[in-house]
Design a protein around this motif. Sequence first.
Motif, PDB file in Angstrom:
ATOM      1  N   GLN A  31       3.929   6.791  -0.920  1.00 13.55           N
ATOM      2  CA  GLN A  31       4.081   7.514   0.340  1.00 13.55           C
ATOM      3  C   GLN A  31       3.857   6.532   1.485  1.00 13.55           C
ATOM      4  O   GLN A  31       3.290   5.455   1.301  1.00 13.55           O
ATOM      5  CB  GLN A  31       3.091   8.669   0.442  1.00 13.55           C
ATOM      6  N   THR A  32       4.327   6.903   2.658  1.00 19.47           N
ATOM      7  CA  THR A  32       4.206   6.013   3.810  1.00 19.47           C
ATOM      8  C   THR A  32       2.843   6.180   4.456  1.00 19.47           C
ATOM      9  O   THR A  32       2.632   7.086   5.275  1.00 19.47           O
ATOM     10  CB  THR A  32       5.319   6.292   4.835  1.00 19.47           C
ATOM     11  N   LEU A  33       1.930   5.319   4.073  1.00 18.01           N
ATOM     12  CA  LEU A  33       0.591   5.338   4.643  1.00 18.01           C
ATOM     13  C   LEU A  33       0.524   4.524   5.926  1.00 18.01           C
ATOM     14  O   LEU A  33      -0.284   4.823   6.813  1.00 18.01           O
ATOM     15  CB  LEU A  33      -0.419   4.770   3.641  1.00 18.01           C
ATOM     16  N   TYR A  34       1.365   3.481   6.030  1.00 21.41           N
ATOM     17  CA  TYR A  34       1.337   2.571   7.167  1.00 21.41           C
ATOM     18  C   TYR A  34       2.740   2.386   7.756  1.00 21.41           C
ATOM     19  O   TYR A  34       3.723   2.273   7.016  1.00 21.41           O
ATOM     20  CB  TYR A  34       0.798   1.198   6.755  1.00 21.41           C
ATOM     21  N   ASP A  35       2.801   2.353   9.066  1.00 20.90           N
ATOM     22  CA  ASP A  35       4.019   1.997   9.794  1.00 20.90           C
ATOM     23  C   ASP A  35       3.728   0.705  10.531  1.00 20.90           C
ATOM     24  O   ASP A  35       2.875   0.674  11.433  1.00 20.90           O
ATOM     25  CB  ASP A  35       4.394   3.106  10.778  1.00 20.90           C
ATOM     26  N   ALA A  42       0.840  -1.191   0.000  1.00 18.23           N
ATOM     27  CA  ALA A  42       0.000   0.000   0.000  1.00 18.23           C
ATOM     28  C   ALA A  42       0.877   1.244   0.000  1.00 18.23           C
ATOM     29  O   ALA A  42       0.607   2.211  -0.726  1.00 18.23           O
ATOM     30  CB  ALA A  42      -0.926  -0.007   1.216  1.00 18.23           C
ATOM     31  N   ASN A  43       1.947   1.212   0.801  1.00 20.49           N
ATOM     32  CA  ASN A  43       2.900   2.326   0.797  1.00 20.49           C
ATOM     33  C   ASN A  43       3.549   2.476  -0.566  1.00 20.49           C
ATOM     34  O   ASN A  43       3.673   3.585  -1.104  1.00 20.49           O
ATOM     35  CB  ASN A  43       3.980   2.093   1.854  1.00 20.49           C
ATOM     36  N   PHE A  44       3.956   1.344  -1.134  1.00 23.64           N
ATOM     37  CA  PHE A  44       4.635   1.372  -2.436  1.00 23.64           C
ATOM     38  C   PHE A  44       3.707   1.885  -3.525  1.00 23.64           C
ATOM     39  O   PHE A  44       4.097   2.719  -4.354  1.00 23.64           O
ATOM     40  CB  PHE A  44       5.133  -0.034  -2.767  1.00 23.64           C
ATOM     41  N   SER A  45       2.472   1.405  -3.533  1.00 21.11           N
ATOM     42  CA  SER A  45       1.525   1.792  -4.579  1.00 21.11           C
ATOM     43  C   SER A  45       1.134   3.256  -4.473  1.00 21.11           C
ATOM     44  O   SER A  45       0.895   3.921  -5.481  1.00 21.11           O
ATOM     45  CB  SER A  45       0.267   0.910  -4.501  1.00 21.11           C
ATOM     46  N   ALA A  46       1.050   3.754  -3.253  1.00 23.51           N
ATOM     47  CA  ALA A  46       0.662   5.156  -3.052  1.00 23.51           C
ATOM     48  C   ALA A  46       1.846   6.103  -3.148  1.00 23.51           C
ATOM     49  O   ALA A  46       1.661   7.325  -3.144  1.00 23.51           O
ATOM     50  CB  ALA A  46      -0.011   5.310  -1.693  1.00 23.51           C
TER      51      ALA A  46
END
Length: 315
Positions: free
Chosen positions: A32-36, A26-30
């Motif tokens: 940006q860092t959406l999840y930690d 999800a981070n890669f696709s967006a």
Amino acid sequence: MISVAFVVFEGFQSMALAAMPVFEYANFSAAQTLYDVRVLSENGHTLRASGGLSVCTEAFDGRVFDTVIVVGGDSIVEQAPEAVLGYLKASIHSARRTASICSGAFVMAQAGLLDGRRATTHWAYARELQARFPAINVEADRIYVIDGSIWTSAGMTAGIDLALAMVEKDHGAELARAVAQKLVMYHRRAGGQSQHSALLELAPKSDRIQTVLGYAREHLAQPLSVEQLAQVANLSPRQFSRAFRAETGQSPAKAIENLRLEAARQLLERGRLTLDQIALETGFTDRRRMRETFLRVFGQPPQVIRRNARADMLV
């Protein structure tokens, strides 16, 4: 940024961590860092999982996580560590959602988090979960169940579907589809989908019968008579029926009905087609016949299954 904690303990099933890449992608696709995402345990030691895999963890501390996910083991978790139960009891008041994967539902139950709620677990453990914790409404044939802030999933791979549903809830269906594509998944299964696959249950041994089933799945809108299927198998109808039952334990008619039910249920949960369109595409001819079959097999009409799937996604 949404913080996610996977809670583990000695001997946990390593496959449960297969849900972690959903948040990574999800981070890669967006872009940006959406999840930690972190992996937590009582003392922060390196823990040995099933199959000998060693996993580095961080210790429980005062950090507050948006999402807490407890994993399961290779079998029923008879008694979870007290520190894990204490952590879950505390996090239910601070986390936006608390979840379990597979037999992690037993850990949630031991912490008292599932009392009076709907929940699921691996189909092989569902009866035991209900027997040990009668205050839970166990929905044994669900991929995952959402009841308020509590999410529970079935077997290990169902944890991936649960994580994808979380991504869709947080950031929309388009991102969830992008993640599923990167993970080479056919589609994200809705929570109401059955844990059982019609094709897996049939498990034909010969390529000939496998070819027939593949043909049937691609042509469900057609009548699919025994004569038609026998022609695909290059057998006489009598030879085909005998071989089919010997390999699958079912008659061709019963197997085709199960394939149609599975396909119709998936289309209902996706919610894009009308009931009439679904009936035609899956070979039920009309919605009345489809409804009768759903009531006989599932005990619910198609409208209820669609409504439950929509309700899960609105939570």
